[in-house]
Design a protein around this motif. Structure first.
Motif, short mmCIF file in Angstrom:
data_model
loop_
_atom_site.label_atom_id
_atom_site.label_comp_id
_atom_site.label_asym_id
_atom_site.label_seq_id
_atom_site.Cartn_x
_atom_site.Cartn_y
_atom_site.Cartn_z
N VAL A 119 19.81 -29.57 7.53
CA VAL A 119 21.10 -28.96 7.17
C VAL A 119 22.08 -29.05 8.33
CG1 VAL A 119 22.25 -26.78 6.57
CG2 VAL A 119 20.12 -27.44 5.41
N TYR A 130 29.31 -31.65 4.95
CA TYR A 130 29.15 -30.86 3.72
C TYR A 130 29.08 -29.36 4.07
CZ TYR A 130 27.78 -35.38 1.76
OH TYR A 130 27.75 -36.70 1.36
N LEU A 185 27.19 -26.81 1.84
CA LEU A 185 25.73 -26.86 1.69
C LEU A 185 25.11 -25.51 2.06
CD1 LEU A 185 23.63 -29.09 0.96
CD2 LEU A 185 23.32 -29.43 3.41
N ASN A 192 25.25 -21.41 6.30
CA ASN A 192 24.59 -22.53 5.60
C ASN A 192 23.11 -22.32 5.34
OD1 ASN A 192 26.78 -23.87 7.67
ND2 ASN A 192 26.82 -24.80 5.63
N ARG A 226 22.63 -35.49 -3.87
CA ARG A 226 23.90 -34.77 -4.03
C ARG A 226 25.00 -35.67 -4.59
NH1 ARG A 226 27.14 -30.66 -0.86
NH2 ARG A 226 29.30 -31.24 -1.32
#
Length: 386
Positions: free
Chosen positions: A221, A228, A231, A257, A337
């Motif tokens: 992440v 992003y 996210l 996140n 995604r």
């Protein structure tokens, strides 16, 4: 037939084995339970007439309590006049087989939910657990395994019956508890859980420990957060690494996140608000959390370990990524995604594939295994492919 179910701790019974025991009782058998009662046994089993014996098994094979447990099991089996023992979890299984090795007219069945020795396991696991299983196998009438790697390993053991290694589709998942949400249902749930519809949610339910390896997901992440910012990784579960993971999230600036949800009993709902199910384990038996995601129609991204690769066919219903490949995991998230077609294909295939692991199918598989070991059971006459 009088049957004794044995596990190291009672949580194993409550989490996985209630339907199995109910099936036996409904078919006319008497089933009792022996384990270390770390949590009260499901009241439904008590209502069915199961007797529960508190036996002080420990998860470590070197605890003296296991010798006390072995003595108790020896006396319990003799006094109870049990005709079959069905064992679960390695420590209770070893000491029970050791205690009962000379008992005549006693059938012993052992379900290995994931051998502690496996490809890539620490050398100490091989030194401790492989000799234990090799020795105890000669006192065993049948071994049930739930993944391909363990099946190959079990076939190298020396059981006292020939052709007595059986591979099943896990413990069985009640598919009625899971469904793919409509857009309207997902929107409603997102509002209830206070997550906006523009967040792209990754979900993982697992104990916060070294084996479940949540750090890999947090690092993935981190690689994606600039591109992003929407996210969001939701991690359900408690465990010894909670403080460490909380600090890592703060250090990497990922408070918006990554969220640690703690223990949850609403997993089926959390899956419905999610977009991808992720899993970062180093080892598994046949993970129920992935089956639950499959039954919800979620695409899957998981590390390449035993158990997870049994459930995920690369590029069919998800992606399998090497254990230490953080960049590869992040790239897989981006692929899924960015492609609605890919998400739809993975979802459709998961809804098809998960039927193999349904509770109904697993109960039929178990019937086929019990048949030669029990003389009084009325078994459904149906062909099942293992």
């Amino acid at each position: 037939m009088k049957i004794l179910y044995v596990t190291t701790i009672s949580n194993t019974i409550n989490a996985f084995l209630v339907p199995h025991i109910k099936m036996l009782i409904e078919q006319g058998h008497e089933v009792d339970i022996a384990c270390n009662i770390n949590k009260d046994i499901d009241s439904e089993l008590l209502d069915f007439g199961c007797k529960v014996y508190n036996v002080p098994f420990h998860r470590s094979p070197f605890q003296k309590g296991n010798l006390i447990a072995m003595s108790m099991i020896n006396k319990l089996v003799a006094l109870g006049k049990y005709e079959m023992i069905h064992l679960h979890t390695p420590i209770a299984s070893f000491f029970t087989r050791l205690a009962c090795r000379k008992k005549k007219n006693l059938k012993i069945l052992y379900t290995a939910h994931g051998f502690h020795f496996y490809k890539g396991a620490p050398i100490k696991n091989w030194i401790i657990y492989y000799p234990i299983e090799l020795l105890a196998s000669k006192w065993t009438d049948g071994i049930i395994v739930i993944n391909d790697e363990d099946c190959l390993a079990a076939k190298k053991l020396r059981l006292r019956r020939k052709n007595a290694v059986f591979k099943t589709s896990g413990v069985g998942l009640d598919l009625d508890k899971y469904s793919i949400p409509s857009f309207e249902e997902k929107s409603k749930l997102r509002k209830e859980y206070d997550y906006k519809m523009n967040r792209f949610i990754l979900f993982y339910a697992a104990e916060l420990n070294d084996n479940k390896n949540q750090e890999l997901l947090i690092n993935a992440v981190y690689l994606l957060k600039e591109k992003y910012p929407d996210l969001l990784l939701l991690l359900a579960g408690e465990g010894p690494l909670r403080d460490k993971l909380e600090q890592k999230i703060l250090d990497l600036g990922l408070s918006d996140n990554v969220t640690l949800l703690g223990y949850r009993n609403d997993i089926s709902q959390l899956l419905k608000i999610s977009d991808i199910a992720v899993a970062s384990s180093k080892r598994e038996g046949l993970p129920v959390n992935i089956m639950e995601a499959m039954a919800t129609g979620l695409p899957l991204i998981a590390t390449d370990c035993r158990g997870q690769r049994d459930l995920i066919t690369n590029s069919r219903n998800g992606y399998i990524i090497s254990l230490k490949d953080i960049k590869g995991f992040a790239e897989a998230i981006v692929k899924v995604r960015e492609s609605k077609t890919l998400r739809d294909d993975f979802s459709k295939n998961n809804l098809i594939d998960v039927n193999k692991y349904s509770l109904i199918n697993v109960m039929l598989e178990m019937n086929r295994i019990y048949e030669p070991l029990t003389e009084k059971m009325n078994v459904v006459n149906i062909n099942i492919t293992f």
